[in-house]
Design a protein around this motif. Structure first.
Motif, PDB file in Angstrom:
ATOM      1  N   UNK A 118       0.804  -1.221   0.000  1.00  0.00           N
ATOM      2  CA  UNK A 118       0.000   0.000   0.000  1.00  0.00           C
ATOM      3  C   UNK A 118       0.842   1.279   0.000  1.00  0.00           C
ATOM      4  N   UNK A 119       2.124   1.138   0.192  1.00  0.00           N
ATOM      5  CA  UNK A 119       2.990   2.318   0.265  1.00  0.00           C
ATOM      6  C   UNK A 119       3.304   2.834  -1.136  1.00  0.00           C
ATOM      7  N   UNK A 120       3.139   4.123  -1.297  1.00  0.00           N
ATOM      8  CA  UNK A 120       3.480   4.790  -2.553  1.00  0.00           C
ATOM      9  C   UNK A 120       4.923   5.287  -2.435  1.00  0.00           C
ATOM     10  N   UNK A 121       5.846   4.721  -3.228  1.00  0.00           N
ATOM     11  CA  UNK A 121       7.253   5.110  -3.126  1.00  0.00           C
ATOM     12  C   UNK A 121       7.490   6.612  -3.292  1.00  0.00           C
ATOM     13  N   UNK A 122       6.641   7.262  -4.063  1.00  0.00           N
ATOM     14  CA  UNK A 122       6.800   8.699  -4.301  1.00  0.00           C
ATOM     15  C   UNK A 122       6.484   9.530  -3.060  1.00  0.00           C
ATOM     16  N   UNK A 151       9.897   8.988   6.213  1.00  0.00           N
ATOM     17  CA  UNK A 151      10.787   8.259   7.104  1.00  0.00           C
ATOM     18  C   UNK A 151       9.997   7.485   8.156  1.00  0.00           C
ATOM     19  N   UNK A 152       8.905   8.054   8.628  1.00  0.00           N
ATOM     20  CA  UNK A 152       8.072   7.385   9.625  1.00  0.00           C
ATOM     21  C   UNK A 152       7.486   6.088   9.073  1.00  0.00           C
ATOM     22  N   UNK A 153       7.156   6.080   7.783  1.00  0.00           N
ATOM     23  CA  UNK A 153       6.631   4.870   7.152  1.00  0.00           C
ATOM     24  C   UNK A 153       7.690   3.763   7.147  1.00  0.00           C
ATOM     25  N   UNK A 154       8.906   4.137   6.815  1.00  0.00           N
ATOM     26  CA  UNK A 154      10.009   3.165   6.802  1.00  0.00           C
ATOM     27  C   UNK A 154      10.271   2.667   8.219  1.00  0.00           C
ATOM     28  N   UNK A 155      10.244   3.561   9.196  1.00  0.00           N
ATOM     29  CA  UNK A 155      10.443   3.166  10.587  1.00  0.00           C
ATOM     30  C   UNK A 155       9.360   2.185  11.040  1.00  0.00           C
ATOM     31  N   UNK A 156       8.119   2.412  10.614  1.00  0.00           N
ATOM     32  CA  UNK A 156       7.013   1.519  10.956  1.00  0.00           C
ATOM     33  C   UNK A 156       7.247   0.127  10.354  1.00  0.00           C
ATOM     34  N   UNK A 157       7.719   0.073   9.117  1.00  0.00           N
ATOM     35  CA  UNK A 157       8.016  -1.214   8.481  1.00  0.00           C
ATOM     36  C   UNK A 157       9.144  -1.943   9.211  1.00  0.00           C
ATOM     37  N   UNK A 158      10.165  -1.214   9.572  1.00  0.00           N
ATOM     38  CA  UNK A 158      11.277  -1.813  10.312  1.00  0.00           C
ATOM     39  C   UNK A 158      10.785  -2.342  11.651  1.00  0.00           C
ATOM     40  N   UNK A 159       9.901  -1.602  12.312  1.00  0.00           N
ATOM     41  CA  UNK A 159       9.333  -2.049  13.574  1.00  0.00           C
ATOM     42  C   UNK A 159       8.538  -3.333  13.410  1.00  0.00           C
TER      43      UNK A 159
END
Length: 60
Positions: free
Chosen positions: A28-32, A36-44
């Protein structure tokens, strides 16, 4: 807190569900527009999955 998952089949089912949730979020993530918070959430989410795998291995 939730009930501990002790049966092997339940553990596998739990991990599959969590992995599918991760994949849905990733899709569901749009790369454009990714922040940073989205990436942090994925890492979590990955860290949580790794922690559960380790817990399940210890409970063998």
């Amino acid at each position: 807190m939730g009930k501990a998952i002790e049966e092997r089949d339940s553990q596998v089912s739990y991990l599959k569900t969590r992995l599918n949730m991760f994949l849905e979020v990733l899709d569901s993530i749009d790369p454009e527009n990714t922040e940073l918070e989205d990436i942090d959430r994925l890492i979590g989410m990955i860290d949580d999955l790794e922690m559960k795998c380790e817990q399940f291995k210890e409970n063998k």
